[in-house]
Write an enzyme that holds these catalytic residues in place. Sequence first.
Site, PDB file in Angstrom:
ATOM      1  CD  GLU A 194       3.388 -18.282 -13.082  1.00 49.44           C
ATOM      2  OE1 GLU A 194       4.460 -18.296 -13.915  1.00 49.44           O
ATOM      3  OE2 GLU A 194       2.174 -18.272 -13.764  1.00 49.44           O
ATOM      4  CB  CYS A 238       0.389 -20.162 -17.075  1.00 49.46           C
ATOM      5  SG  CYS A 238       1.371 -20.315 -18.486  1.00 49.46           S
ATOM      6  CG  ASN A 266       1.579 -15.137 -19.708  1.00 51.52           C
ATOM      7  OD1 ASN A 266       2.927 -14.786 -19.549  1.00 51.52           O
ATOM      8  ND2 ASN A 266       1.540 -16.436 -19.675  1.00 51.52           N
ATOM      9  CD  GLU A 267       3.987 -18.283 -22.206  1.00 48.71           C
ATOM     10  OE1 GLU A 267       5.228 -18.272 -22.222  1.00 48.71           O
ATOM     11  OE2 GLU A 267       3.682 -19.428 -22.111  1.00 48.71           O
TER      12      GLU A 267
END
Length: 822
Positions: A215, A416, A554-555
């Site tokens: 990331e 994120c 994503n989550e």
Amino acid sequence: MNKLIRPIILTLLVVASAMPAVADSMVDVFCYTSAHDNGRGGLRVAWRPEADSAWISLNGRRGVVRSDFGSIKTMFAPRLAFADGQWTATWNLDAEGSAMAITASSDMVLWQPQQYLPADKMAAIVPEAIGACIPLTAIIDNDTITGFMARAPRAAIDQYDVASAAAGRRHVGRGERLVNDSVTYTGLKPLRANIKIDAFHPKKVSDMLIGVFFEDINYSADGGLYAELLQNRDFEYSAADGNKNPDWGAMYAWIVEGDDARWEIAETDPVHPNNRHYLHLSAGNGGASVKNTGYDGICLAKGETYDFSMFCRNNGQRRGNIEVRLLDKGGKVIAKGKCKANAGGWDKVACSIKCPAACDSATIEVAVPGNTQIDLDMVSLFPRHTFHNRRNGLRADLAQAIADIHPRFVRFPGGCLVHGDGLDNIYNWKETVGPLEARKPDANIWRYHQTRGLGYYEYFQFCEDMGAEPLPVVAAGVSCQNSGVAGPSHHSHDLVTSYGQMGGIPMDEMDAYVQDVLDLIEWANGDASTQWGSVRAAAGHPAPFNLKYIGIGNEDLISPVFAERFEMIFRAVKERYPEITVIGTTGPFVEGSDYEAGWALAEKLGVPMVDEHNYNSPGWYINNCDFYDAYPRERGSVYLGEYAVHRPGKFSTLETALVTALFLTNVERNSDVVRMTSYAPLLARHGHTQWNPDLIYFDASNVYPTADYEVQRLFGTHAGDTYLPTTIAADTERADVAKRLGVSTIVDSKTGETYIKVVNLLPVPVTADMDFAAAPGAKVTKTVLAGDPEAREARSVESMCSASDMASATYGPYSLTIYKIK
Ligand code: AHR
């Protein structure tokens, strides 16, 4: 029957017979938030059996449910009511009450995904019982608190007690730490054990178990893996990046010098509309220069060749000589090169500079002659030597450290970062491919800047160079649940949709978004005759990349907004590209609302794999080594996409590394269901670290792998496709001792190698016999990682041994041992 026990039992029977009456009774329930944390600590609840009784707090006055809304997570005016067998909680999302949140639960422990709506729309779905809540000022433990009161059955409170006790049991042992072992294991003697390996019942498992999660956080991309040495080469840094540095802006990392030199950041007729800003420089008689300080200084290596390039537009009539100088800390020229700026429009100029001396904190100076007017953009300096010597490539030392893990896949670009800070910041892969000057720089959710020089082409290329599968993750049509964007965006018309993911991409724009996802697959896998395959081919890769996996989401909070959009993307990919494995998401934790709802959605839609995230304490990992044993085999499999052992202080030590090793031996046993894992995050630049722990730290000139890195490397380089059931039985009755031992045997059918792993997380040595029939004379490599659990650095030691050494061996305290048998 014992005379003492009989009266107790009789009393219990009497109490029990009286219980239904108590349970049927109605009680007062009071809910409130704490002014001390602006309601971020969640909805707190107390109850009392009678109007004149003292209030009894639930959950030790901690919240029973928290707001997940945007980055503010504040609850205003919360209410709680019980009706039709379930609790409903609502709260306002702002002080004015223009928008509201709602959630429900049968036991006040597991809550349904939260929904957010403008207040007028919410009115239609809020149960009447919420409207019946009355404002009240209550005294709780001598504090005077304002909130709302409702009536609820006593049985519902009892149900909360039961459910919260059960939830609490899942957390037993969470605080366990190796640092307390001298007390926990006082007097524990060295153990003897037997390791049994059942070669007759091999189990096919995933050969993709160890991968990496990349990331762009902590300066992992620009200023990190991407080998560009100049910072803000595109003059696109902007206040909108949200960086706290007061100097952050288009001239960050740049200094203009020269008598009478003038400059401005201009936008007229840029190199490319995606890259709007450039430097307009006017030199006086004596000439002018512009210096770039790189990322905390530019690190130059002796003997290395550096490739300089930039776009420039010479606004004068003459061809201008431009001198490019590499300067040491004192401003002395180490090396220089020359470019010619032709008169006319934008021109790409370049030169290469051989560096005769090393310097860890150099600057670059681009000098123009007197009375020149020139525009500069995309000013770049790359080391010639990059990973696999790619142009626009990756920093060789960092990329090599990643490659040394032997990752079977790379997940990118987040995290994120994928779903971004509000809908306008969702990562758009199309803006990251093509000529560098045409890529679209953007703000980074981690509050800095992405040039996108490291874009999808470079990610895929990196995977190919390492022999790893690419695993791109795209947003599920919603942005990050922690988005802080509160201003108007072109998608936003009210408070709810302007706060990050809660609104989602409007449904009338979703077809275009789904098409972008399909185009990504065509870009990766289509042949050069397809629309997007031709873009890839034009970039230099005519052969398809052979993409096999794609992550969607994503989550995320598994809200209705998410579910609707996820399903749309999932179905479209499945229909058009059935061969692609789509990976869904189950929220940020391995328990709770999103986890349950995420799995339920995945099962309903038949999603083949879901991404679980689990940042947890050493104690959680030690006490949940059987976590995946209980997973149903008939549903989708698991990608443990983000995980790390977080100890107090959040840094990597031999403790976190060995706890991970213990857990991974258990994951290997379950790698028929857990098919992929990636520790997170991967990289962090010293001085720009926003999240700890990370797997690999670095600065301009060095790479600092952590103890956890060593475990990832050892598991990545000792991986295979077949699991042989392996057990260890120690001469102890103590379950807390036995659980600290882990074993696993993996066979790699491609190499014919067998890997036996033994983890001893105890403070005493364990001597174990092993019944493994290695061929007589077999060559065995033994690798041991061991030491003080508090040590921050840990490297394994390799030696050769024989099959008979293995048959009876002592495993030192706090150690991971791996045998490789050819
Ligand atoms: O790994 C760091 C962050 O942790 C990721 O961006 C996010 O997915 C998770 O919350």
